[in-house]
Design an enzyme around this catalytic site. Structure first.
Site, PDB file in Angstrom:
ATOM      1  N   LYS A   1       2.124  -3.633   6.772  1.00 51.10           N
ATOM      2  CA  LYS A   1       2.520  -3.660   5.353  1.00 51.10           C
ATOM      3  C   LYS A   1       4.036  -3.436   5.233  1.00 51.10           C
ATOM      4  O   LYS A   1       4.708  -4.085   4.430  1.00 51.10           O
ATOM      5  CB  LYS A   1       1.752  -2.608   4.553  1.00 51.10           C
ATOM      6  CG  LYS A   1       0.274  -2.910   4.409  1.00 51.10           C
ATOM      7  CD  LYS A   1       0.027  -4.181   3.592  1.00 51.10           C
ATOM      8  CE  LYS A   1      -1.419  -4.589   3.568  1.00 51.10           C
ATOM      9  NZ  LYS A   1      -1.657  -5.910   2.960  1.00 51.10           N
TER      10      LYS A   1
ATOM     11  N   TYR B   1      -1.788  -0.806  11.048  1.00 57.07           N
ATOM     12  CA  TYR B   1      -2.083  -1.429   9.752  1.00 57.07           C
ATOM     13  C   TYR B   1      -0.937  -1.139   8.760  1.00 57.07           C
ATOM     14  O   TYR B   1      -0.402  -2.044   8.120  1.00 57.07           O
ATOM     15  CB  TYR B   1      -3.410  -0.899   9.184  1.00 57.07           C
ATOM     16  CG  TYR B   1      -3.508  -1.094   7.699  1.00 57.07           C
ATOM     17  CD1 TYR B   1      -3.692  -2.355   7.161  1.00 57.07           C
ATOM     18  CD2 TYR B   1      -3.347  -0.010   6.818  1.00 57.07           C
ATOM     19  CE1 TYR B   1      -3.725  -2.548   5.789  1.00 57.07           C
ATOM     20  CE2 TYR B   1      -3.374  -0.196   5.456  1.00 57.07           C
ATOM     21  CZ  TYR B   1      -3.564  -1.464   4.950  1.00 57.07           C
ATOM     22  OH  TYR B   1      -3.583  -1.649   3.588  1.00 57.07           O
TER      23      TYR B   1
ATOM     24  N   SER C   1       0.824  -1.201   0.000  1.00 55.01           N
ATOM     25  CA  SER C   1       0.000   0.000   0.000  1.00 55.01           C
ATOM     26  C   SER C   1       0.860   1.253   0.000  1.00 55.01           C
ATOM     27  O   SER C   1       1.974   1.256   0.537  1.00 55.01           O
ATOM     28  CB  SER C   1      -0.853  -0.020   1.276  1.00 55.01           C
ATOM     29  OG  SER C   1      -1.398   1.240   1.531  1.00 55.01           O
TER      30      SER C   1
HETATM   31  C1  WQD Z   1      -9.671   9.682   0.757  1.00 52.09           C
HETATM   32  C2  WQD Z   1      -9.882  11.176   0.894  1.00 52.09           C
HETATM   33  C3  WQD Z   1     -10.282  11.910   3.141  1.00 52.09           C
HETATM   34  C4  WQD Z   1     -14.076   9.805   3.643  1.00 52.09           C
HETATM   35  C5  WQD Z   1      -6.910   4.828   3.010  1.00 52.09           C
HETATM   36  C6  WQD Z   1      -5.864   4.150   3.827  1.00 52.09           C
HETATM   37  C7  WQD Z   1      -4.704   3.785   2.968  1.00 52.09           C
HETATM   38  C8  WQD Z   1      -5.137   2.996   1.738  1.00 52.09           C
HETATM   39  C9  WQD Z   1      -6.270   3.633   1.035  1.00 52.09           C
HETATM   40  C10 WQD Z   1      -4.932   0.619   2.055  1.00 52.09           C
HETATM   41  C11 WQD Z   1      -9.178  11.767   2.097  1.00 52.09           C
HETATM   42  C12 WQD Z   1     -11.489  12.128   2.270  1.00 52.09           C
HETATM   43  C13 WQD Z   1     -12.909  10.302   3.112  1.00 52.09           C
HETATM   44  C14 WQD Z   1     -15.128  10.716   3.941  1.00 52.09           C
HETATM   45  C15 WQD Z   1     -13.755  12.527   3.125  1.00 52.09           C
HETATM   46  N1  WQD Z   1      -5.610   1.693   2.034  1.00 52.09           N
HETATM   47  N2  WQD Z   1     -12.749  11.639   2.856  1.00 52.09           N
HETATM   48  N3  WQD Z   1     -14.926  12.046   3.658  1.00 52.09           N
HETATM   49  O1  WQD Z   1      -7.283   7.852   3.855  1.00 52.09           O
HETATM   50  O2  WQD Z   1      -6.468   8.269   1.495  1.00 52.09           O
HETATM   51  O3  WQD Z   1      -6.384   6.005   2.433  1.00 52.09           O
HETATM   52  O4  WQD Z   1      -7.308   3.943   1.970  1.00 52.09           O
HETATM   53  O5  WQD Z   1      -3.809   0.423   2.176  1.00 52.09           O
HETATM   54  O6  WQD Z   1      -3.837   3.065   3.735  1.00 52.09           O
HETATM   55  O7  WQD Z   1      -5.445   5.036   4.859  1.00 52.09           O
HETATM   56  O8  WQD Z   1      -8.573   6.957   1.842  1.00 52.09           O
HETATM   57  O9  WQD Z   1     -10.904   6.917   1.101  1.00 52.09           O
HETATM   58  O10 WQD Z   1     -10.430   7.193   3.568  1.00 52.09           O
HETATM   59  O11 WQD Z   1      -9.915   9.054   2.008  1.00 52.09           O
HETATM   60  O12 WQD Z   1     -13.631  13.728   2.897  1.00 52.09           O
HETATM   61  O13 WQD Z   1     -16.201  10.323   4.448  1.00 52.09           O
HETATM   62  O14 WQD Z   1     -11.279  11.395   1.098  1.00 52.09           O
HETATM   63  O15 WQD Z   1     -10.064  12.979   4.008  1.00 52.09           O
HETATM   64  O16 WQD Z   1      -8.724  13.025   1.720  1.00 52.09           O
HETATM   65  P1  WQD Z   1      -7.136   7.391   2.491  1.00 52.09           P
HETATM   66  P2  WQD Z   1     -10.030   7.475   2.170  1.00 52.09           P
END
Ligand code: WQD
Length: 338
Positions: free
Chosen positions: A155, A151, A126
């Site tokens: 990885k 988590y 990841s």
């Molecule tokens: C994306 C963007 C939020 C939800 C995570 C893991 C990472 C990887 C991918 C596996 C961010 C914004 C989100 C919401 C929002 N996974 N958001 N409202 O945090 O980039 O990554 O998934 O390995 O390890 O941490 O993904 O989809 O949670 O967020 O505004 O209800 O959407 O702030 O900018 P993230 P996400």
């Protein structure tokens, strides 16, 4: 035709990868205990490919059970290891659960790979291994920083374990670092189906549009980005699946120059949260009920990469963009039964 063992084959990326492997002529078997997946994914895979995949519903932490699967299939040529716990927040609350599950399962797989002379392993890694990256785009040579969560640490540790084993044994490893996987198969027969409440942006948008939740909260619009919301590199799950099949071919053809190699899988473009929402509204013709809220603790402002290395060595490049992601995710959301 080579036999590939896919762990986590009923999960989100695993199910799409099974479809891609079958379509490209591979024989597959799956291990998935449905901890965060549904058996129905196997029906979806059959509807798309015409093949009912043999799945072993065992816990990878059970070394004896895993040994039986390898004994039954002495002709496995490659393992793609997806199965793992992946909820960032839960890992902060229950780190030992994450270490025990994600690390022990990997060790058990490596024991069997060594014993049965399976020479090719593809590891589901990841972009989280980069931690709070400051220089963008991150590339495969960007150094890993302190992980943001247990988590993420599993990885990182997984990658180090694999690197050490590849050095010592007759095993080749590719660690594939995904950026933000999203979207669904265009048939809408398989897609993302978290057993726990959705936390990632695209499923949250879908559940809001489907009326399963009141609103989508945008976590901050006061960042130093073009519209103030965070930037991510969203990669279509079908593109990701295709990268795994190409990774298998690359290893089976002996094209790797190192016994341990890393690839970033991404679209090479940063999209803001507000742009993602607009893409959804455009392809669905629906207005999304969203509201700007406070920043989410732990969020990086921006992270994106490029796919130059995967293109050059694996011959892979993404075919889909954010609108395809939103279109396919929305189609899946409207028909999914689980
Ligand atoms: C994306 C963007 C939020 C939800 C995570 C893991 C990472 C990887 C991918 C596996 C961010 C914004 C989100 C919401 C929002 N996974 N958001 N409202 O945090 O980039 O990554 O998934 O390995 O390890 O941490 O993904 O989809 O949670 O967020 O505004 O209800 O959407 O702030 O900018 P993230 P996400």
């Amino acid at each position: 035709m080579s036999k590939v063992l896919v762990t986590g084959g009923c999960g989100y990326i695993g199910s799409h990868t099974l479809v891609n492997l079958i379509t490209q002529g591979h024989e597959v078997i799956s291990i998935d205990n449905f901890m965060n997946a549904y058996e129905k994914a196997l029906d979806g895979i059959r509807e798309i490919t015409g093949i009912r995949v043999k799945n072993y519903p065992i816990d990878l932490c059970d070394a004896g059970e895993l040994a039986r699967v390898f004994d039954e299939h002495p002709d496995i040529e490659a393992v793609i290891h997806f199965a793992a716990l992946k909820a960032v927040g839960e890992s902060v609350e229950r780190p030992l659960l994450y270490f025990r599950n994600n690390i022990n399962s990997l060790i058990n797989i490596l024991d069997q790979a060594v014993k049965h002379k399976v020479k090719n392993i593809i590891f589901s890694s990841s972009c989280t291994v980069y931690g709070q990256a400051t220089d963008l785009p991150v590339t495969e040579t960007t150094e890993m920083k302190e992980a943001e969560s247990p988590y993420g640490r599993t990885k990182q540790i997984g990658e180090y374990i694999l690197k050490d084993i590849a050095r010592l044994k007759d095993i080749n490893v590719l660690s594939l670092r995904y950026f933000n996987p999203a979207g669904a198969h265009p048939s809408a027969k398989i897609g993302e189906a978290p057993r726990v409440i959705a936390l990632n942006l695209v499923p949250v948008i879908m559940e809001t549009a489907a009326g399963k939740r009141d609103k989508c909260l945008v976590f901050g619009d006061d960042y130093n980005t073009r519209d103030g919301s965070c930037v991510r590199d969203y990669i279509h799950v079908v593109d990701l699946a295709d990268a795994h099949t190409k990774a298998v071919s690359y290893l089976l053809a002996g094209k790797n120059t190192d016994k341990y190699e890393v690839f970033n899988l991404c679209i090479g473009d940063g999209i803001t949260v507000l742009e993602a929402i607009r893409a959804f509204e455009k392809v669905s013709g629906k207005k999304l009920n969203y509201e700007v809220g406070p920043r989410r603790p732990g969020d990086v402002v921006a992270i994106y990469s490029n796919y130059e290395k995967a293109q050059r060595l694996l011959g892979w490049e993404p075919q889909y963009g954010i609108e395809d992601i939103m279109r396919s995710a929305w189609q899946w959301e409207q028909v999914r039964e689980y």
